[in-house]
Design an enzyme around this catalytic site. Structure first.
Site, short mmCIF file in Angstrom:
data_model
loop_
_atom_site.label_atom_id
_atom_site.label_comp_id
_atom_site.label_asym_id
_atom_site.label_seq_id
_atom_site.Cartn_x
_atom_site.Cartn_y
_atom_site.Cartn_z
N HIS A 26 36.42 39.71 46.58
CA HIS A 26 36.30 38.59 47.30
C HIS A 26 35.53 39.05 48.85
O HIS A 26 35.10 38.12 49.53
CB HIS A 26 37.48 37.94 47.63
N HIS A 85 37.91 39.15 34.88
CA HIS A 85 39.06 38.46 34.48
C HIS A 85 39.66 38.99 33.23
O HIS A 85 40.58 38.40 32.49
CB HIS A 85 38.77 36.93 33.93
#
Length: 734
Positions: A96, A259
């Protein structure tokens, strides 16, 4: 006597200035000249002389990596690690931090540790990343200025991957911290979190944005605007990652690779969360999103609102993500927080996932709508199935994509620091050939200047060509610039702003000078075309200054090299193509943004101060460097002479300005008889309209301003010409 009020907040009892009505309130359309003076040295506690590269050289890098590995499994009671491992949290932190980068303007990214400041530290998509930074603080404290926050965040994510069994491509340090929020980054015009005013009626996303909603890094994991449609989500995913410079293969690998680890957190509705860090009360000390549900941590954590893990073994690198995706059918449901998510149906016992915190509790794998776009999008689905069958190809693509994601805005490899820098040169790093020959000396430069001026090329032609070469640089991601002479290659050679026909003629002449000089040298001495283009611009400026009655030597330092077409990512370079260049008084016809705003943006990308911006525009106008030979803003009848005419005539009160006949064109007419004197654009008249810029213009328009103007112009010119000379001045200094 009336009670004393604070001039900042308006509160009674103190004398400080907040809360007063500012100029931005009274004149919201006023250009923000202060953007050029961000990150003043006075804001930096390390001081103007701090050299990060030298500080990093003192770092015990191996010890830091070992400490990071130990931190991964050192679960803290105040924020316990999922399955006893913080790896996924640090991957998300690094992702992020880096994932705000966008190709359109090169802004965003991990390069300056800006995630510590608003708005990024309080975006909904960054919920609970404040805890990750607090977990890193003991290490930042221990190693001090030898590691920047920006580097530590990315290194933590990279070490997290390694600690869970994934082999990364490497890591490069070199990111320097800023000490206040970046004010030049346009994050969107929305005034509410997760708002969307950035899509046009046809669904296209405003440039230069990449994220689909305010406060997101990428896409809404529940689907576009919360609509759980995997196919529609796939279009968002591909578009967003493409705007970050990622191919479809890299996109699939990043989504799946990221993920492969960790879980989503949505134990209860977000209404249980209190204010984000910037809105939290004083006593919260910068921690946000206090959670009133249960313990507020562990199994009660609320982050995205989605709840569950993607695969068994969430702290290990394996092929479980794709195995789950393609083994099971998926049922649309809602999380305990009320968010749309998909749960695997009829799960075999060995694929049930132990809870991250509650012993004995096991749950089925989950997928977000964005995850399932990899299975249902017609372009991404074949790639996902190939990666499912070929784990090595998946791992290799993810390793390269992760490195690209976390290093894209770091600049060229010459700025990379540390022992883990990959040896391989990658095309997106804009590689340059090494210098393998002696450089020209002072006598050579004098001879070359004479040869250049003898070609008959004009001052406007030489100045415009050098400017076109160097001014492609953008400080946001340190791309572009004169080094490499990519001006002679596609796509820059045919950009409209560069006057392709004139450019081709100038380059042909300069290439002849280069060939003649190089062929007559002994000992292998050569000059590159990149150097010659810049030298030619400087020679023209010296001639123009002499014509104005002033002697000036434009400093020149050789050492640029010429990149090949094979070293140039032509598609990647096309994002540097400007919408406007106010320095050459050019703007694409279909761009609705005011010319002065785009000029200020270009100046900020070039790292110019307001005086440098002013002196360059005034000089380039009288030198005739406008694109297309336009006469707008050329307030002089002696074009090619480096005079102060632009400033003097702009301020002349015997000229009255009004709208002209063309779009965004103004006419300056005699106050006495109405005769036409000059034409101009908004990029010219802003220097007389804006009070801050006008004050600078007055300095050069004064009768004693000419010599100052000549010297200041030469200095600002050299600054732009050397913006990408990382071999001369390391951009690792704070």
């Amino acid at each position: 006597m009336s009670e004393l009020k604070c001039p900042f907040s308006g509160q009674v009892g103190a004398v400080t200035p907040a809360g007063g009505t500012t100029n931005d309130h009274w004149w919201p359309d006023q250009i923000k000249v202060g953007l050029l003076h961000q990150h003043h040295p006075a804001s930096n506690p390390l001081g103007a002389d701090f050299d990060y590269a030298k500080a990093f050289a003192r770092l015990d890098y191996a010890a830091l990596k070992a400490d990071l590995r130990a931190l991964m499994t050192d679960s803290q009671d105040w924020w316990p690690a999922d399955w006893g491992h913080y790896g996924a949290l640090f991957i998300r932190l690094a992702w992020h931090s880096a994932g705000t980068y966008r190709m359109g303007d090169g802004r965003g990214g991990s390069g300056h540790g800006n995630q510590r400041f608003a708005p990024l530290n309080s975006w909904p998509d960054n919920t609970n990343l404040d805890k990750a930074r607090r977990l890193l603080w003991p290490l930042k404290r221990r190693y001090g200025t030898a590691i920047s926050w920006a580097d530590l965040i990315v290194l933590a994510g990279t070490e997290a991957l390694e600690s869970m069994g994934f082999r990364t491509l490497g890591f490069a340090a070199g990111r320097t911290d800023i000490w206040q929020p970046e004010e030049d980054v346009f994050w969107g015009k929305e005034t509410t979190w997760l708002g969307d005013e950035r899509h046009a009626a046809d669904g296209s996303l405003d440039q230069p944005l990449a994220a689909v909603e305010m406060g997101l890094i990428y896409v809404n994991p529940e689907g576009p605007h919360g609509n759980p449609d995997p196919v529609a989500s796939g279009r968002d995913v591909r578009d967003t990652f493409a705007r970050m410079g990622m191919s479809v293969e890299e996109t699939v690998a990043l989504v799946a690779g990221g993920h492969t680890f960790g879980k989503c957190h949505g134990a209860a509705p977000a209404s249980n969360l209190e204010a984000e860090p910037e809105g939290a009360p004083l006593e919260a000390q910068g921690l946000g999103w206090a959670n009133r549900f249960g313990s507020g941590k562990g199994e009660h954590t609320i982050t995205s609102g989605i709840e569950g893990a993607w695969k068994p073994n969430p702290t290990q690198w394996d092929q479980g993500y794709f195995e789950m995706m393609f083994t099971y059918e998926w049922e649309l449901t809602k999380s305990p927080a009320g968010a749309w998510q998909w749960v695997a149906k009829d799960v075999r016992p060995e694929h049930l996932i132990p809870d991250a915190h509650v012993p004995g509790l096991r749950s089925a794998p989950i997928m977000t709508t964005a995850d399932l776009s990899l299975r249902h999008d017609p372009i991404m689905e074949p790639i996902a199935r190939r990666f499912h069958q070929d784990q090595q190809a998946f791992a290799d693509t993810f390793a390269r994509a992760w490195f690209k994601l976390t290093h894209r805005d770091l600049g060229p490899r010459s700025l990379y620091l540390g022992p883990d820098v990959p040896a391989e040169e990658l095309i997106w790093q804009d590689p340059l050939p090494a210098i393998d020959h002696p450089l020209v000396d002072g006598a050579d430069l004098a001879e070359l200047k004479q040869q250049i001026l003898a070609t008959g090329l004009t001052v406007p032609e030489l100045v415009a060509t050098a400017w076109a070469s160097a001014s492609s640089f953008r400080g946001s991601d340190k791309r572009g610039g004169a080094n490499g002479a990519r001006l002679r290659l596609q796509p820059q050679r045919t950009w409209e702003v560069n006057d392709p026909e004139q450019l081709s003629r100038v380059l042909t002449q300069l290439e002849a000078v280069q060939a003649n000089f190089n062929s007559n040298q002994s000992g292998g001495k050569r000059i590159s075309l990149a150097d010659l283009i810049v030298l030619a611009g400087g020679a023209a400026i010296e001639q123009a200054a002499a014509a104005a009655g002033h002697s000036v030597v434009v400093p020149f330092r050789p050492g640029r090299t010429d990149a090949s077409a094979e070293q140039t990512d032509s598609a990647g370079f096309n994002v540097l193509k400007p919408l406007a260049d106010g320095f050459r008084n050019w703007q694409r016809a279909d761009v609705p943004i005011h010319a002065e705003e785009l000029l200020l943006d270009r100046a900020q990308q070039l790292g110019l101060s307001a005086p440098e911006l002013t002196v360059l525009v005034g000089g380039l106008r009288v030198l005739g460097a406008n694109s297309g030979g336009s006469s707008h803003g050329v307030f002089s009848d002696r074009v090619g002479v480096l005079s102060t005419d632009f400033f003097v005539n702009l301020l002349a009160m015997d000229t009255v300005w009004g709208p002209g006949t063309g779009a965004n064109v103004y006419e300056g007419r005699s106050r006495l008889d109405g005769s036409l004197r000059w034409t101009a654009t908004r990029a010219d008249l802003v220097f007389g309209s804006n009070s801050q810029l006008r004050a600078i213009v007055e300095v050069y328009a004064q009768d004693d301003g000419a010599e100052r103007f000549i010297n200041d112009f030469a200095q600002a010119w050299v600054k732009v010409m050397e913006l990408d000379r990382f071999d001369l001045v390391r951009h690792g200094s704070a």
